[in-house]
Structure formats: C-alpha cells, structure tokens
Design a protein around this motif. Structure first.
Motif, PDB file in Angstrom:
ATOM      1  N   SER A  35       0.950  -1.081  -0.124  1.00 40.92           N
ATOM      2  CA  SER A  35       0.186  -0.060  -0.060  1.00 40.92           C
ATOM      3  C   SER A  35       0.645   1.303   0.017  1.00 40.92           C
ATOM      4  O   SER A  35       1.853   1.314   0.646  1.00 40.92           O
ATOM      5  N   VAL A  36       0.371   2.355  -0.519  1.00 40.06           N
ATOM      6  CA  VAL A  36       1.041   3.309  -0.686  1.00 40.06           C
ATOM      7  C   VAL A  36       0.172   4.441  -0.571  1.00 40.06           C
ATOM      8  O   VAL A  36      -1.049   4.611  -0.440  1.00 40.06           O
ATOM      9  N   ARG A  37       0.641   5.843   0.050  1.00 37.62           N
ATOM     10  CA  ARG A  37      -0.188   7.095  -0.058  1.00 37.62           C
ATOM     11  C   ARG A  37       0.405   8.219  -0.643  1.00 37.62           C
ATOM     12  O   ARG A  37       1.340   8.550  -0.694  1.00 37.62           O
ATOM     13  N   LEU A  38      -0.414   8.731  -1.474  1.00 37.65           N
ATOM     14  CA  LEU A  38       0.166   9.833  -2.472  1.00 37.65           C
ATOM     15  C   LEU A  38       0.452  10.948  -1.744  1.00 37.65           C
ATOM     16  O   LEU A  38      -0.389  11.519  -0.880  1.00 37.65           O
ATOM     17  N   MET A  39       1.296  11.811  -1.878  1.00 38.91           N
ATOM     18  CA  MET A  39       1.632  13.305  -1.738  1.00 38.91           C
ATOM     19  C   MET A  39       0.725  14.341  -2.074  1.00 38.91           C
ATOM     20  O   MET A  39       0.659  14.328  -3.347  1.00 38.91           O
ATOM     21  N   PRO A  40      -0.443  14.791  -1.689  1.00 46.54           N
ATOM     22  CA  PRO A  40      -1.581  15.525  -2.367  1.00 46.54           C
ATOM     23  C   PRO A  40      -0.904  16.783  -3.035  1.00 46.54           C
ATOM     24  O   PRO A  40      -1.484  17.151  -3.971  1.00 46.54           O
ATOM     25  N   GLN A  41       0.270  17.319  -2.660  1.00 45.58           N
ATOM     26  CA  GLN A  41       0.659  18.485  -3.363  1.00 45.58           C
ATOM     27  C   GLN A  41       1.306  18.119  -4.702  1.00 45.58           C
ATOM     28  O   GLN A  41       1.987  18.979  -5.406  1.00 45.58           O
ATOM     29  N   LYS A  42       1.910  16.854  -4.640  1.00 48.47           N
ATOM     30  CA  LYS A  42       2.639  16.443  -5.901  1.00 48.47           C
ATOM     31  C   LYS A  42       1.974  15.251  -6.725  1.00 48.47           C
ATOM     32  O   LYS A  42       2.144  15.437  -7.858  1.00 48.47           O
ATOM     33  N   ALA A  43       0.898  14.486  -6.276  1.00 49.93           N
ATOM     34  CA  ALA A  43       0.275  13.762  -7.045  1.00 49.93           C
ATOM     35  C   ALA A  43      -1.226  13.429  -6.745  1.00 49.93           C
ATOM     36  O   ALA A  43      -1.408  13.163  -5.304  1.00 49.93           O
ATOM     37  N   GLN A  44      -2.124  13.554  -7.522  1.00 50.54           N
ATOM     38  CA  GLN A  44      -3.502  13.292  -7.062  1.00 50.54           C
ATOM     39  C   GLN A  44      -4.260  12.262  -7.911  1.00 50.54           C
ATOM     40  O   GLN A  44      -5.441  11.561  -7.323  1.00 50.54           O
ATOM     41  N   ASP A  45      -3.580  11.728  -8.693  1.00 49.46           N
ATOM     42  CA  ASP A  45      -4.176  10.468  -9.526  1.00 49.46           C
ATOM     43  C   ASP A  45      -3.505   9.226  -9.575  1.00 49.46           C
ATOM     44  O   ASP A  45      -2.182   9.508  -9.884  1.00 49.46           O
ATOM     45  N   GLY A  82       9.254  11.912  -4.022  1.00 48.26           N
ATOM     46  CA  GLY A  82       8.159  12.475  -3.158  1.00 48.26           C
ATOM     47  C   GLY A  82       6.948  12.331  -3.610  1.00 48.26           C
ATOM     48  O   GLY A  82       5.979  13.001  -2.561  1.00 48.26           O
ATOM     49  N   ALA A  83       6.440  11.696  -4.446  1.00 45.35           N
ATOM     50  CA  ALA A  83       5.133  11.618  -4.993  1.00 45.35           C
ATOM     51  C   ALA A  83       4.454  10.891  -4.158  1.00 45.35           C
ATOM     52  O   ALA A  83       3.008  11.045  -4.163  1.00 45.35           O
ATOM     53  N   TYR A  84       4.615   9.699  -3.445  1.00 47.01           N
ATOM     54  CA  TYR A  84       3.946   8.979  -2.673  1.00 47.01           C
ATOM     55  C   TYR A  84       4.932   8.486  -1.343  1.00 47.01           C
ATOM     56  O   TYR A  84       6.380   8.488  -1.553  1.00 47.01           O
ATOM     57  N   TYR A  85       4.269   7.877  -0.512  1.00 45.57           N
ATOM     58  CA  TYR A  85       5.058   7.201   0.430  1.00 45.57           C
ATOM     59  C   TYR A  85       4.765   5.754   0.748  1.00 45.57           C
ATOM     60  O   TYR A  85       3.351   5.501   0.520  1.00 45.57           O
ATOM     61  N   VAL A  86       5.497   4.876   0.841  1.00 40.32           N
ATOM     62  CA  VAL A  86       5.143   3.383   1.072  1.00 40.32           C
ATOM     63  C   VAL A  86       4.902   3.178   2.467  1.00 40.32           C
ATOM     64  O   VAL A  86       5.723   3.378   3.188  1.00 40.32           O
ATOM     65  N   GLN A  87       3.495   3.100   2.652  1.00 41.91           N
ATOM     66  CA  GLN A  87       3.094   2.864   4.155  1.00 41.91           C
ATOM     67  C   GLN A  87       1.977   1.701   4.219  1.00 41.91           C
ATOM     68  O   GLN A  87       1.152   1.591   3.332  1.00 41.91           O
ATOM     69  N   ARG A 153      11.817  14.770   1.131  1.00 47.37           N
ATOM     70  CA  ARG A 153      11.164  14.299  -0.097  1.00 47.37           C
ATOM     71  C   ARG A 153       9.654  15.055  -0.071  1.00 47.37           C
ATOM     72  O   ARG A 153       9.398  15.041  -1.036  1.00 47.37           O
ATOM     73  N   TRP A 154       9.136  14.753   1.184  1.00 45.05           N
ATOM     74  CA  TRP A 154       7.676  15.210   1.244  1.00 45.05           C
ATOM     75  C   TRP A 154       7.482  16.565   1.011  1.00 45.05           C
ATOM     76  O   TRP A 154       6.733  17.100   0.356  1.00 45.05           O
ATOM     77  N   GLY A 155       8.567  17.652   1.504  1.00 45.16           N
ATOM     78  CA  GLY A 155       8.983  18.917   0.996  1.00 45.16           C
ATOM     79  C   GLY A 155       8.244  20.139   1.481  1.00 45.16           C
ATOM     80  O   GLY A 155       8.201  21.009   0.703  1.00 45.16           O
ATOM     81  N   THR A 156       7.375  19.978   2.599  1.00 46.77           N
ATOM     82  CA  THR A 156       6.684  21.043   2.982  1.00 46.77           C
ATOM     83  C   THR A 156       7.460  21.707   4.252  1.00 46.77           C
ATOM     84  O   THR A 156       8.318  21.219   4.844  1.00 46.77           O
ATOM     85  N   PRO A 157       7.247  23.377   4.366  1.00 48.97           N
ATOM     86  CA  PRO A 157       8.058  24.296   5.154  1.00 48.97           C
ATOM     87  C   PRO A 157       7.556  24.172   6.406  1.00 48.97           C
ATOM     88  O   PRO A 157       8.064  24.942   7.170  1.00 48.97           O
ATOM     89  N   ASP A 158       6.647  23.394   6.915  1.00 52.26           N
ATOM     90  CA  ASP A 158       6.069  23.555   8.239  1.00 52.26           C
ATOM     91  C   ASP A 158       6.408  22.242   9.248  1.00 52.26           C
ATOM     92  O   ASP A 158       5.698  22.110  10.225  1.00 52.26           O
TER      93      ASP A 158
END
Length: 460
Positions: A35-45, A82-87, A153-158
């Motif tokens: 299973s994977v989870r998409l990074m919503p700001q890089k990949a939506q589909d 960083g389009a997705y994370y394997v989780q 890779r996830w890439g957010t500044p927060d």
C-alpha cells in the motif's frame, strides 16, 4: 515464514476479535499487501503514478491505495521525487483518528514523538489544518537522518525534525495540541512483513517494551497541553502494550478516552481497557487488508498557562537577499526566510514564531533549506528541489526513465546545450534534484547519501 511460537499464540487467547484458525491461516499464506499514500501536493491520481497496476482505495485514508503487486520502488523515480510514501495500510488509520478528534480548521502544534522512518509524520502533516506546525522526532541518530531525508522528499516548510530523547520535551511544557506516540514495541503485528522478528519474540521482551512505553510517555506528556489529544499506537497484539497500557495512562495523568466511530465494513475490532474501559482498536490481518495494529485516542483534561516565548535567534535575511530568493519560489509562497549556518532556511510562519522554544531541542532539519547564498548566486539545496514551494518556471530537463536512474545514481548525464547553469532534473514533471549545466559538462548535484546504489532497471 517461520512457525509462530506456541508461547506467542498462547498470549492471544481471549483477545477481543481473535480467531485462532483465521489468524494462523493468514500468517501461513504467501499473500503480502502493498500500500502507498500519495503526496497530495505532488500527485492526485494513482493511475498516473502506477499506470501498469490495479489500485484500490484504503477506506480510512485520503490518497491511500492498495496496489495489485509490489513494484520496485527503488527504481521508480517518482518515489525519489516524493510523489508517494510506501506505508502499511492499517497504520494509515491514524488519519481517521485525527479526523474524528481534532478541530477542522484551527492551526495546531503537533508532535510525532517516535517518528522514523516518517510514514506517520507525512500523514500527520497532510492531515493537519493549514497554519499548523509538526515537530517530528526520532531519538536514534541514524534513524533521525532517514526521517529527515523522507520529510525532505515530502517537501513542506511546516515541519521541524528533531533528534531528542523523550525527556527533553518536558522543557516545552504545555506546548503541543497533539501528541502522536507510535511506541517502540515487540512487533508481533508485523510478523508477516518481518519474519525475522518471529525469532526475536519473547514474553520478557513484551514486558520490557511495556516498561519502555511507560517511560517514553511519562517523559514526554508534560509537553502536551491540557485539552490536547494523545494518540497512542503500537504494532503489537500484547495486552501489556495495548489495553493495559491505556489503563496505566488513565491512572498516570488526567486523561479521558475518546471513542471513534467505525464502519462495519472496515472489520476493525473495538476493545477497551480492563479497568478504566478506555476505548482502543485492534487490526487483525485476517480481518482487514493490512497488518496487526492497535490505536487509541485520549484527551488530557485540565487548564494550563500559555508557554513562554522568547527573542527569535534565527535572524531573517536582508531584504535585498529576499529579493534574490523569491524568483526560485512559487508566487505567493507563505514562508519566512532565515539565515542559519551560512544557509537560507524557508520556514512556515508557524515555525518562525516558535523557533526560539524549539531551539531547546536538537534540530536536525527546519522547514526547507533553500541553499547557500553567495555574492554571485544561490547554490540551491536538494530540499528546495523537493519542496512544494519551488517555482515551476525554473529551467528544467525532462528525463527518460533510463536517464532519471542515471541521475539518481549520481552518474554522468548529457543535457540539451540550450540549458545553462542550474536546472531541475525531472521525471514525469516531478522534480528529482539539481544539475549545473556548464559548456563542456553537466555536474550532477544529487545528494551522495541519497543516491541509488543498486544497478539494473525495473522489471516491466
């Protein structure tokens, strides 16, 4: 996988939802879940990321998907972008727990206390309301480095990555609105994924883990403000690490249990602690499409004074330097620019406001490192290439799969002569990192410590 020890099987008898025959059958099955989870700001589909595979939604997570087979993630440039994370899918239920227990819009200060390698941190970051801050901590130094790489890779500044013992967080009394503790445990829930762990299981280790979990929580809980939410989880089936640990928590501090609403088709088993009836939730691999997991949510009661603030020690860069950085960023990117150790950091406003208090910790990474600003140019950092705030109008080269893998191995590249200077290397419009294009060569700036070491190409 090795046969499950009889001593372990004996500890499962009487657990809520335990079905001995089904449990043993699924552990003897060769089937494995990916299973994977998409990074919503890089990949939506999901179909654009894995067009060759069938994908099915993980029901309790936005952007979570089961894949019909396990691809070679090492040889997928999109993984490195960083389009997705394997989780693991069961642990993605944390998102549903956050959704049901946190306010929908108020910015929060969150702590992921035992965060490496970063799956839950990336999930928390995506689920928090806008304007929030996440401190992602790992006590073991090499694992903290891996955590920092994955969050880069996830890439957010927060997000701030720290490398601290849980007791260090007592310095931040009443600071956090949310504390997630995915505690180190005896690991029985992951026996299918990690067969070697079967040989290491013992009841003595279960008790040792339970004591360690109590120590971790006792050390860190002063940092959770009254009214704050604690989410506790393990990948263990042991009562001593799950329901009985909840009873210990209820007796140790002023907590109330927060029951969650479940959908029947999820087949998650509701349980409760034996003394204080605190609600918990068990995941069995013969009932859910995932591994063994336990999770519970509690709220800390009482009133607390606001934490102190001090003078910010991270100076903001000069206005003329701000103007030099802005062309590298998306228009309107909401970040503060701070100088630190000769480099420029790009941090979310919430991080900038709290950086003084957070400097009481050992900070491994804060926000996004833009790079080194010299008299002539910005030498951009890999974190900037991976970030969600980078301009899409910078010079870039779209690479084939073969060239992308050459780049990710830090090998030589050939690039169109029309490009000069710093340029982004991309695969399927996703940034992989930087190269500097000179008249007679291309310098590959992919980080040495992150490069692919394996040779070969993905199977088709």
């Amino acid at each position: 996988m090795p046969a499950l020890p009889q001593a372990f099987i004996d500890t499962l008898n009487g657990l809520p939802g335990y079905d001995a025959a089904a449990f043993l059958a699924v552990h003897n099955s060769p089937e494995r879940i990916t299973s994977v989870r998409l990074m919503p700001q890089k990949a939506q589909d999901i179909t654009s990321v894995f067009p060759q595979l069938e994908a099915q939604r993980v029901p309790w997570t936005e952007g979570g998907y089961y894949l019909s087979s396990r691809p070679s993630f090492t040889f997928d440039p999109q993984f490195h972008s960083g389009a997705y994370y394997v989780q693991e899918a069961s642990s993605m239920f944390l998102e549903e727990a956050l959704r049901q227990t946190l306010p929908a819009s108020s910015p929060l200060k969150a702590l992921d206390l035992c965060a490496a390698p970063g799956g839950k941190s990336t999930l928390i970051q995506a689920a928090l309301p806008a304007g929030s801050i996440l401190v992602s901590n790992e006590v073991i130094r090499p694992r903290a480095a891996l955590l920092a790489d994955n969050l880069s890779r996830w890439g957010t500044p927060d997000v701030v990555v720290t490398n601290n013992d849980p007791r260090d967080f007592s310095r931040l009394e009443n600071f956090f609105d949310l504390m997630v503790v995915d505690a180190p445990c005896s690991g029985s829930g992951l026996f299918r994924r990690d067969p070697e762990a079967v040989q290491e299981w013992s009841y003595d280790n279960v008790m040792l883990c339970s004591q360690r979990q109590q120590r971790i929580l006792a050390d860190a809980l002063p940092a959770l403000k009254p009214g704050g939410i604690l989410i506790y989880s393990t990948c263990s089936y042991a009562r001593e690490e799950d329901e009985r640990l909840l009873d210990w928590l209820m007796e140790y501090d002023n907590f109330v249990s927060l029951p969650l609403q479940l959908q029947p088709e999820w087949h998650i088993v509701a349980t409760e602690s034996p003394v204080h009836k605190a609600a918990g939730y068990r995941f069995y691999p013969d009932k859910v499409k995932g591994e063994g997991f336990f999770i519970a949510c509690l709220r800390k009661e009482g009133e607390a004074a606001s934490p102190k603030k001090g003078k910010n020690k991270f100076p903001e860069i000069a206005k003329k330097d701000v103007e030099r950085i802005l062309p590298w960023l998306k228009p309107g990117a909401d970040v503060r620019m701070m100088a630190h150790d000769g480099e420029v950091l790009l941090v979310a406003p919430a991080v900038a406001e709290e950086i003084t208090l957070l400097q009481q910790l050992y900070i491994r990474k804060a926000g996004v490192k833009a790079g080194q600003l010299t008299d002539k140019e910005l030498i951009p950092d890999h974190q900037l290439a991976m970030s969600t705030i980078i301009s899409q109008d910078l010079p870039a080269r779209e690479l084939s799969l073969e060239d992308a893998l050459h780049y990710l191995r830090r090998e030589d590249l050939r690039v169109d002569a029309a490009l000069k200077g710093w340029a982004l290397m991309r695969f399927r419009d996703m940034n992989l990192g930087w190269a500097k294009i000179l008249p007679n060569r291309v310098n590959n700036y992919y980080p040495k410590e992150m490069r692919i070491l394996k040779s070969g190409m993905p199977e088709t």
